[in-house]
Design an enzyme around this catalytic site. Structure first.
Site, mmCIF file in Angstrom:
data_model
loop_
_atom_site.group_PDB
_atom_site.id
_atom_site.type_symbol
_atom_site.label_atom_id
_atom_site.label_comp_id
_atom_site.label_asym_id
_atom_site.label_seq_id
_atom_site.Cartn_x
_atom_site.Cartn_y
_atom_site.Cartn_z
ATOM 1 N N LYS A 165 -43.108 17.312 30.383
ATOM 2 C CA LYS A 165 -44.023 16.519 30.086
ATOM 3 C C LYS A 165 -43.783 15.125 28.761
ATOM 4 C CE LYS A 165 -45.850 17.797 33.404
ATOM 5 N NZ LYS A 165 -45.801 16.842 34.553
ATOM 6 N N LYS A 265 -48.077 15.809 46.150
ATOM 7 C CA LYS A 265 -49.284 17.242 46.401
ATOM 8 C C LYS A 265 -50.332 16.816 47.702
ATOM 9 C CE LYS A 265 -48.987 17.044 40.737
ATOM 10 N NZ LYS A 265 -47.570 15.778 41.042
HETATM 11 MG MG MG Z 1 -44.638 13.969 38.340
#
Ligand code: MG
Length: 367
Positions: A165, A265
């Protein structure tokens, strides 16, 4: 077969690491997940799960799942849960947009179709490829040294793919990528996911500073156009995620060769039916995929495993096992990570059995 009842349960999912942080100072400590149960007139029941990554990641939030279900569920009572494309058209006609609200019902109906036919969902989604699938581990945003230590630790648990991240201060992000890359071995894969956090010039600076490193760059900037501008100027393999939220933009990005890998997703697209459509399009056009969801526990992980395991191996860039990140188990039979890999159940449907004592009382009940 007809749908007779739709229920939803709220479950809190704390994290083993206590917090998960990403670009822009965003973080979640306890995930608010909704488990959806669809019951039918012949006694079968299927389950799904929708768990947004907080209210500030995608246009989705936890209470919105429940509010949306109260609006949507009456329209699917009486529908045949096995006729999934027709069911999705019914949902799209009843509620404009809000794909994440529809995702839980769609997943639950795939679970029912599997139980009704005696087949695991992955076989119904196209077929099972190989014995298992490889997982990535998301590395929460911390200092470069802390992130490198985390990667080394998770590498020790068997993971070989890591998604850092980043999307913070570009100079710190350069240090994060370098610190982690130093700890990897041949065959490992590294993704730097900025989660829309960089401005265009910052993304180009970071990429130029790590030109010598074997790293994928994921969703550097907020808009599709900024991301494509970055992609045209950097040498690294390129992943789009947040910008690709329906088939229309996926078709555009495919035609413009805007990415090498796309992150799909399940709840972002609206369920397994629409994720399968996007997945099959990517296979046909040569785009590899990270297949996952925003977050979740055992049931979301089971759905992810069936989608991933039914994807041709060379097109499955990676997938993930969210149920190993959280401290609460909501179902028996969910995939369990072994040496950085997981497999979809070979039982009918999703192959999961919800723990009703963990789910508690339903907070949505439409019949
Ligand atoms: Mg991503």
């Amino acid at each position: 077969m007809k749908i007779t009842r739709v229920l939803a349960y709220r479950v809190e999912l704390p994290l083993h690491e206590t917090t998960y942080a990403w670009s822009g100072g965003k973080s979640v400590q306890v995930f608010d997940s909704t488990i959806i149960r669809v019951e039918t007139d012949d006694g079968l029941a299927g389950h799904g799960e929708v768990c947004p990554l907080g209210p500030f990641y995608l246009p989705a939030y936890a209470e919105g799942v429940r509010a949306g279900l109260r609006e949507l569920a009456p329209h699917v009572i009486g529908a045949d849960p096995r006729q999934l494309v027709k069911l999705n058209r019914t949902m799209d006609a009843a509620l404009k947009g809000h794909p994440y609200v529809k995702s839980g019902i769609d997943i639950a109906c795939w679970d029912i179709l599997g139980q009704a036919t005696g087949l695991p969902v992955c076989e119904l989604l196209g077929g099972r490829y190989g014995d298992d699938v490889h997982l990535y581990r998301a590395i929460s945003q911390q200092s470069p040294e802390e992130m490198a230590d985390k990667v080394a630790g998770y590498r020790g648990e068997g993971y070989r793919r890591f998604q850092l991240k980043v999307g913070g201060d570009p100079d710190v992000d350069i240090a994060r990528i370098r610190a982690v890359a130093d700890r990897l071995s041949p065959g490992d894969r590294l993704v730097a996911d900025a989660n829309t956090g960089w401005v265009q010039h910052e993304a180009i600076r970071v990429a130029n500073a790590v030109r010598d490193i074997d790293v994928y760059i994921e969703q550097p900037c907020l808009t599709y156009e900024e991301c494509v501008a970055v992609r045209r100027q950097i040498p690294h393999p390129f992943v789009l995620d947040e910008s690709i939220d329906d088939i229309g933009v996926l078709l555009r990005a495919t035609a413009e060769r805007a990415m090498d890998v796309v992150n799909l997703k399940i709840s972002k697209l609206g369920g397994l039916t629409k994720s399968r459509q996007a997945r099959d399009l990517c296979v046909t056009t040569g785009i590899a995929m990270t297949l996952e969801d925003s977050w979740g526990g055992d049931i979301a992980t089971a759905a992810i495993a069936h989608l991933a395991h039914s994807t041709p191996t060379e097109f499955l860039f990676t997938t993930t096992d969210f149920n190993s990140y959280v401290t609460v188990s909501t179902a028996d039979g969910a995939p369990q990570r072994v040496n950085g890999r997981m497999a979809a159940s070979s039982e009918p449907g999703l192959g999961i059995h919800p723990k009703m004592d963990v789910l508690g009382k339903p907070i949505v009940d439409v019949h």
